[in-house]
Design a protein around this motif. Structure first.
Motif, PDB file in Angstrom:
ATOM      1  N   PHE A  83       0.831  -1.204   0.000  1.00 56.08           N
ATOM      2  CA  PHE A  83       0.000   0.000   0.000  1.00 56.08           C
ATOM      3  C   PHE A  83       0.866   1.255   0.000  1.00 56.08           C
ATOM      4  N   SER A  84       1.921   1.231   0.813  1.00 56.69           N
ATOM      5  CA  SER A  84       2.777   2.419   0.920  1.00 56.69           C
ATOM      6  C   SER A  84       3.507   2.685  -0.391  1.00 56.69           C
ATOM      7  N   ASP A  85       3.941   1.607  -1.066  1.00 52.62           N
ATOM      8  CA  ASP A  85       4.608   1.774  -2.357  1.00 52.62           C
ATOM      9  C   ASP A  85       3.652   2.343  -3.402  1.00 52.62           C
ATOM     10  N   LEU A  86       2.384   1.932  -3.325  1.00 49.72           N
ATOM     11  CA  LEU A  86       1.397   2.351  -4.314  1.00 49.72           C
ATOM     12  C   LEU A  86       0.961   3.803  -4.109  1.00 49.72           C
ATOM     13  N   MET A  87       0.706   4.174  -2.848  1.00 50.66           N
ATOM     14  CA  MET A  87       0.140   5.490  -2.549  1.00 50.66           C
ATOM     15  C   MET A  87       1.161   6.523  -2.107  1.00 50.66           C
ATOM     16  N   GLY A  88       2.242   6.064  -1.496  1.00 57.10           N
ATOM     17  CA  GLY A  88       3.232   6.994  -0.977  1.00 57.10           C
ATOM     18  C   GLY A  88       2.632   7.897   0.082  1.00 57.10           C
ATOM     19  N   THR A  89       3.037   9.151   0.080  1.00 54.91           N
ATOM     20  CA  THR A  89       2.542  10.089   1.097  1.00 54.91           C
ATOM     21  C   THR A  89       1.077  10.488   0.879  1.00 54.91           C
ATOM     22  N   ASN A  90       0.501  10.093  -0.265  1.00 56.87           N
ATOM     23  CA  ASN A  90      -0.924  10.353  -0.502  1.00 56.87           C
ATOM     24  C   ASN A  90      -1.825   9.398   0.272  1.00 56.87           C
ATOM     25  N   TRP A  91      -1.212   8.455   0.993  1.00 56.30           N
ATOM     26  CA  TRP A  91      -1.989   7.448   1.686  1.00 56.30           C
ATOM     27  C   TRP A  91      -2.985   8.056   2.676  1.00 56.30           C
ATOM     28  N   GLN A  92      -2.657   9.197   3.265  1.00 53.95           N
ATOM     29  CA  GLN A  92      -3.551   9.754   4.276  1.00 53.95           C
ATOM     30  C   GLN A  92      -4.914  10.142   3.705  1.00 53.95           C
ATOM     31  N   PHE A  93      -5.014  10.280   2.377  1.00 55.70           N
ATOM     32  CA  PHE A  93      -6.309  10.571   1.759  1.00 55.70           C
ATOM     33  C   PHE A  93      -7.188   9.317   1.671  1.00 55.70           C
ATOM     34  N   PHE A  94      -6.570   8.143   1.849  1.00 62.06           N
ATOM     35  CA  PHE A  94      -7.315   6.886   1.708  1.00 62.06           C
ATOM     36  C   PHE A  94      -7.362   6.077   3.011  1.00 62.06           C
ATOM     37  N   ALA A  95      -6.581   6.488   3.997  1.00 67.91           N
ATOM     38  CA  ALA A  95      -6.424   5.685   5.219  1.00 67.91           C
ATOM     39  C   ALA A  95      -7.750   5.433   5.932  1.00 67.91           C
ATOM     40  N   SER A  96      -8.621   6.445   5.993  1.00 70.47           N
ATOM     41  CA  SER A  96      -9.882   6.265   6.728  1.00 70.47           C
ATOM     42  C   SER A  96     -10.792   5.242   6.052  1.00 70.47           C
ATOM     43  N   TYR A  97     -10.694   5.140   4.727  1.00 67.74           N
ATOM     44  CA  TYR A  97     -11.563   4.193   4.013  1.00 67.74           C
ATOM     45  C   TYR A  97     -11.153   2.748   4.284  1.00 67.74           C
ATOM     46  N   LEU A  98      -9.861   2.522   4.542  1.00 68.71           N
ATOM     47  CA  LEU A  98      -9.432   1.176   4.929  1.00 68.71           C
ATOM     48  C   LEU A  98     -10.037   0.826   6.292  1.00 68.71           C
ATOM     49  N   GLY A  99     -10.059   1.802   7.209  1.00 71.60           N
ATOM     50  CA  GLY A  99     -10.696   1.586   8.507  1.00 71.60           C
ATOM     51  C   GLY A  99     -12.184   1.314   8.365  1.00 71.60           C
ATOM     52  N   ALA A 100     -12.835   2.047   7.453  1.00 73.48           N
ATOM     53  CA  ALA A 100     -14.270   1.847   7.213  1.00 73.48           C
ATOM     54  C   ALA A 100     -14.531   0.466   6.642  1.00 73.48           C
ATOM     55  N   LEU A 101     -13.634   0.023   5.775  1.00 73.76           N
ATOM     56  CA  LEU A 101     -13.757  -1.316   5.191  1.00 73.76           C
ATOM     57  C   LEU A 101     -13.692  -2.383   6.291  1.00 73.76           C
ATOM     58  N   GLY A 102     -12.799  -2.164   7.251  1.00 71.73           N
ATOM     59  CA  GLY A 102     -12.671  -3.103   8.356  1.00 71.73           C
ATOM     60  C   GLY A 102     -13.943  -3.189   9.180  1.00 71.73           C
ATOM     61  N   ALA A 103     -14.555  -2.039   9.461  1.00 69.71           N
ATOM     62  CA  ALA A 103     -15.806  -2.029  10.226  1.00 69.71           C
ATOM     63  C   ALA A 103     -16.949  -2.599   9.393  1.00 69.71           C
ATOM     64  N   PHE A 104     -16.899  -2.373   8.097  1.00 71.40           N
ATOM     65  CA  PHE A 104     -17.946  -2.866   7.201  1.00 71.40           C
ATOM     66  C   PHE A 104     -18.059  -4.382   7.268  1.00 71.40           C
TER      67      PHE A 104
END
Length: 527
Positions: A419-440
């Protein structure tokens, strides 16, 4: 590349199993996924069978913490409902204001906020939603409102369980946990200016919202200001205290009609006066719960230290199973499981199960003069409700243990690096959605943090993003995932008697969830 595919496929399979047309329930999908990851650890990653078995034991024992909290919360919920206290609370709240927006904000927002802080695990919807339906609101609309409203307080729900337990495996210092909590509270508070308004739109018109907007925003701030302030020094109380203060302020605002339009009067709806003593009695379990939690969680009072006293009471060698120890505060610890470094511990008196939930229930039985048949029903309904969540949590925690086996080459580390290689420092724009996926797919912000906290931590370290900011985004994501969580949707629908509307609800609650993620991503740039 193959390691990444092998690491990700079980998680993708889990998501598919729980979202396909004839979805598998979490108590089947999670154990199946755990078994698949266990087999991969054994036959592909070459893990030792003894170490694998030790993690199975630790995972099963770890489920005792969340399931005991869930059981306590449900016990209290059933006691309040079956004693008639829930009906008294509903009738009293109706006397405060006939304005629909006021009722929705007091019960669906502030009251649910407080209940989430005290117990979490779906209890807010179980208590608040039936009260709103009792006031005459449409059950389907109430279900969607309850799901969206119950997002802001979730990071600190059940006395901070998603934070202190959800991130408990990451080796964070207490200071790191506190900073993570502060960051998540700030993100939540900014999103709260918008999210409750969107939730209200499920039930009332935009015209009603606009005419009562001042009250809405004051009610929001009444919860979020103390919420942020308490998060500066504690990660257990923000939602509980914020909700309690917010509810009191919201009631006062409604009493004096601050920011509210006058509702249309209907002659056929007479509101009977509820004696104040009757209201206090009905609220006594909740008030006791809050008081006990505060007394046992404030370090300076000394009781918190007593409940966490690790001074050994006795030690017992269980042979190949490991070493069992019990402290003076009844902290049960199993070390060196199967001769490995794997360990497990349970703080009997500090985990909010026996104290305060079970204790409050025992006190409430004579207070409400409940007959033996009702008491038996309270406990039997609780037992029936926790069977499947227990199986799901065991599967989730064993899965998490397996995902973290292997150090730098573990599936969770491999996935994080990808994930870090793919997104780099832009990861913070997607991090919350991974958390939402986990709760989903898991039905719990706590399980989401357990599952993806390690991945988020790895990404943060790899790309150089602040660890506590990324973990805060994970925590917020797990909270906003409650809006679309299949388990929560089924639970609130069942409580309100709604059938076959899960897809309809998800299609509508996903919109505020996506917006939530966008808001907190922007806010994270300023932290």
């Amino acid at each position: 590349m193959l390691n990444l595919v092998i690491s990700v496929v079980p998680i993708l399979l889990l998501i598919w199993m729980m979202t396909k047309k004839n979805a598998l329930p979490s108590h089947i999908a999670l154990p199946v996924t755990a078994a698949i990851i266990g087999a991969l650890q054994l036959f592909y990653f070459g893990s030792d069978l003894t170490n694998l078995s030790a993690n199975i034991i630790a995972g099963m024992l770890s489920a005792i913490t969340p399931i005991s909290i869930i059981a306590g919360a449900i016990l209290l919920n059933r006691t309040i409902a079956l004693s008639g206290a829930e009906d008294v609370i509903r009738q009293w709240l109706e006397t405060i204001s006939r304005n629909q927006v006021a009722q929705l904000m007091i019960i669906g927002w502030a009251f649910a906020f407080m209940i989430e802080g005290a117990s979490g695990f779906g209890t807010p919807a179980a208590i608040a939603a039936p009260i709103l339906v009792g006031l005459g609101f449409n059950p389907l609309k109430v279900a969607m409102l309850a799901l969206v409203m119950n997002s802001v307080p979730v990071s600190f729900g059940a006395v901070g369980t998603p934070t202190w337990f959800g991130f408990g495996n990451l080796g964070l210092t207490d200071g790191d946990l506190l900073t993570t909590g502060r960051n998540s509270a700030f993100m939540h508070a900014i999103a709260a200016f918008v999210i409750p308004v969107l939730a209200l739109r499920f039930v009332v018109s935009w015209q009603q919202i606009r005419r009562n907007m001042l009250f809405i925003q004051l009610s929001i701030l009444a919860c979020t200001i103390p919420y942020i302030l308490f998060a500066q020094w504690n990660y257990e109380f923000p939602s509980l205290i914020g909700g309690a203060i917010g509810m009191a302020v919201s009631i006062l605002l409604a009493r004096f009609k601050v920011g509210l339009e006058e509702p249309e009067t209907t002659a056929d709806h007479a509101v009977s006066h509820i004696p104040f003593g009757q209201v206090v009695k009905a609220m006594s379990p909740t008030l006791m719960l809050i008081a006990i939690l505060i007394v046992t969680r404030i370090q300076q009072l000394g009781i918190k230290g007593m409940l966490n006293d690790a001074t050994p009471l006795f030690n017992l060698n269980l042979g190949f199973l490991g070493d069992l120890s019990v402290s003076q505060a009844l902290i049960i610890k199993l070390s060196n499981i199967l001769g490995t470094e794997t360990a497990w511990a349970y703080k009997t008196l500090y985990v909010p199960a026996l104290i305060p939930f079970f204790l409050v229930v025992l006190i409430s039985i004579p207070v409400f003069k409940l007959p033996k048949t009702t008491v038996k029903r309270v406990f039997s309904e609780t037992a029936n409700r926790i069977k499947m969540p227990f199986v799901a949590l065991v599967g989730a925690l064993i899965m998490v243990k397996f995902m973290m086996m292997g150090g730098e080459n573990s599936p969770i580390m491999t996935t994080g690096r990808a994930f870090s290689d793919l997104m780099g420092t832009n990861w913070q724009f997607f991090a919350s959605y991974l958390g939402a996926l986990g709760a989903f797919f898991s039905g719990s912000a706590t399980v989401s943090n357990l599952t993806f906290g390690g991945i988020q931590q790895t990404i943060a370290h790899t790309v150089g993003l602040p660890e506590t900011t990324i973990l805060a985004l994970q925590s917020v994501g797990g909270s906003m995932g409650n809006m679309v969580c299949i388990n929560n949707i089924i639970a609130v629908s069942t409580i309100l008697g709604i059938a076959n509307k899960e897809g309809y609800i998800i299609k509508r609650t996903v919109v505020p969830m996506v917006l939530y993620g966008a808001i907190v991503a922007v806010v994270s740039l300023f932290i």
